[in-house]
Design an enzyme around this catalytic site. Sequence first.
Site, PDB file in Angstrom:
ATOM      1  N   LYS A 167       0.836  -1.200   0.000  1.00  0.00           N
ATOM      2  CA  LYS A 167       0.000   0.000   0.000  1.00  0.00           C
ATOM      3  C   LYS A 167       0.880   1.263   0.000  1.00  0.00           C
ATOM      4  CE  LYS A 167      -3.950  -2.231   0.049  1.00  0.00           C
ATOM      5  NZ  LYS A 167      -3.813  -3.655   0.271  1.00  0.00           N
TER       6      LYS A 167
HETATM    7  C1  LIG Z   1      -5.205  -4.395   0.850  1.00  0.00           C
HETATM    8  C2  LIG Z   1      -6.665  -4.384   0.794  1.00  0.00           C
HETATM    9  C3  LIG Z   1      -7.472  -4.940   1.790  1.00  0.00           C
HETATM   10  C4  LIG Z   1      -6.939  -5.729   2.934  1.00  0.00           C
HETATM   11  O1  LIG Z   1      -5.901  -5.183   3.618  1.00  0.00           O
HETATM   12  P1  LIG Z   1      -4.860  -6.142   4.379  1.00  0.00           P
HETATM   13  O2  LIG Z   1      -4.059  -5.181   5.175  1.00  0.00           O
HETATM   14  O3  LIG Z   1      -4.075  -6.858   3.322  1.00  0.00           O
HETATM   15  O4  LIG Z   1      -5.636  -7.076   5.212  1.00  0.00           O
HETATM   16  C5  LIG Z   1      -8.839  -4.810   1.697  1.00  0.00           C
HETATM   17  N1  LIG Z   1      -9.403  -4.183   0.654  1.00  0.00           N
HETATM   18  C6  LIG Z   1      -8.673  -3.660  -0.335  1.00  0.00           C
HETATM   19  C7  LIG Z   1      -9.373  -2.944  -1.448  1.00  0.00           C
HETATM   20  C8  LIG Z   1      -7.281  -3.745  -0.322  1.00  0.00           C
HETATM   21  O5  LIG Z   1      -6.583  -3.233  -1.326  1.00  0.00           O
END
Ligand SMILES: *Cc1c(COP(=O)(O)O)cnc(C)c1O
Length: 376
Positions: free
Chosen positions: A184
Site C-alpha cells: 500500500k
Molecule cells: C489491501 C486491501 C485490503 C486488505 O488489507 P490487508 O491489510 O491486506 O488485510 C482490503 N481491501 C482492499 C481494497 C485492499 O486493497
Amino acid sequence: MSPDFLPFTRPDIDEDTIAAVGEVLRSGWITTGPQARAFEAELSAWCGGREVRVFNSGTAALEIALRLARVGPGDEVITTPLSWVATANVILAVGARPVFVDIDPVTRNIDLDRVEAAITSATRAIIPVDLAGLPVDRNRLESIARQYRLRVVEDACQAFGTTWQGRRIGAAGDFTCFSFHANKNITSTEGGAIVLPADASPEETERWRLQGVLRSGEDQIDVEFVGEKANLTDVAACIGRHQLKRLDAFTERRRTLARHYFSSLASTALPDRFEQPVADFVQSNWHMFQCVLPASARRPDFIRAMREQGIGIGVHYPAIHLFTLYRKLGFGEGQFPHAERIGRGIVTLPLFPRMTEADVERVCAALPRAIEEASR
Ligand SMILES: *Cc1c(COP(=O)(O)O)cnc(C)c1O
C-alpha cells in the site's frame, strides 16, 4: 531475478526507519504499546482529530468496523465485485450476505447509479472501494446512505492520501478503513486502521481488537464476547509512523509518475481497445496504474512477455463473484459484465515512488510487443 528487473511495486523504507525499529527492538517492549498509541494519535491528527484505532491488517479493520456497525446474520451488505477478496470475505466472516453491484467501466468503482436497485429491507450497510486510489463519489454515497439509513464502511485500503473535493479520505464520513500492507502507499509491513464515527465506542473497538477483554483497576479482567486477536505490534507501528511523515512526498511522486505514463502512452502505438485509467491528478493517490488489455490479448502471455523484457505486472483483481466460494453461494458468470470483463483484462503496470521517469518509458516501450505476442 536480474537486478534491473522492475517489479510492479516496492516499499520504500529509509535508513531512519530501520534505525528506529532497532531502538524499538532494544527497548524491551515490542508488541502493542507506546508506538502503536503514538501512531493512532498521529493518524487521528491527520484525519482532522477523529478517533483512530490500529490493527494488524486492513482486513481486521474492515471486519471489526462491520461488527461495530452491527452488521450480522440476516443482513445484506452492498459492495463491488472488483476488489481484493477481503472486501467481500469480511461480509461473510460476520455472517452477513454480500450483494454485489456492477462497476462503472470508466472509474472501475461501484456504479452508484445501480446501488438503489439493489437495496432491500435487509440491506444494512454499503462497502465502497476506492480502487487504485480513485475516490468513489462521497456526496452521492452519503445521500444514498442517509436516504436508506445504511451504514457505510469505507474500504479505503487503497486510498490513504486520496482526497474527495479537497478533503482527505478519512477526515469525514462513517467508518473509514485503511490498510498498511507492504504494497500500500504507506506500510507498517502489515497493518490497518479504522477511523471511527462519533457514535462508535473506542473502548468497544479495543475489545473487538483483543479477545473481547476489558481491563479495570489493577487486576480486573472481564470478557463478554469473543473478540479477535488483531492488535498491531510496536515494531510495525514504528515503521508506520515513519512512513506517515513521507506520505505527501510519496503521493506527489506517484502523481508525477502517473502523468508521465499518460504522456508516454500517448506516443506509444497501442491497440484502440487498450484502456487507460481515469487521469485524475488532484484526488487520486495513484495507488496503482492499471490498464485493461484488449479482449484479443491473453493476459498470461502478456505477463510472460513483459517479464521477459524485465518488467513485473500485477493482477488486481479478478471479479470476486467468480471465485469458487462465491459461485457456491449462487453467484456466476454474466451477473456483473463490466467487472467480469475488466477483471479478465486488467493489468497493473509498475508504479512506486522510487521509480524513475526512464522506468516508465521502458514499460511503455515494452507494451506494444507484449500485447502483440499475447494476441498472436
Ligand atoms: C489491501 C486491501 C485490503 C486488505 O488489507 P490487508 O491489510 O491486506 O488485510 C482490503 N481491501 C482492499 C481494497 C485492499 O486493497
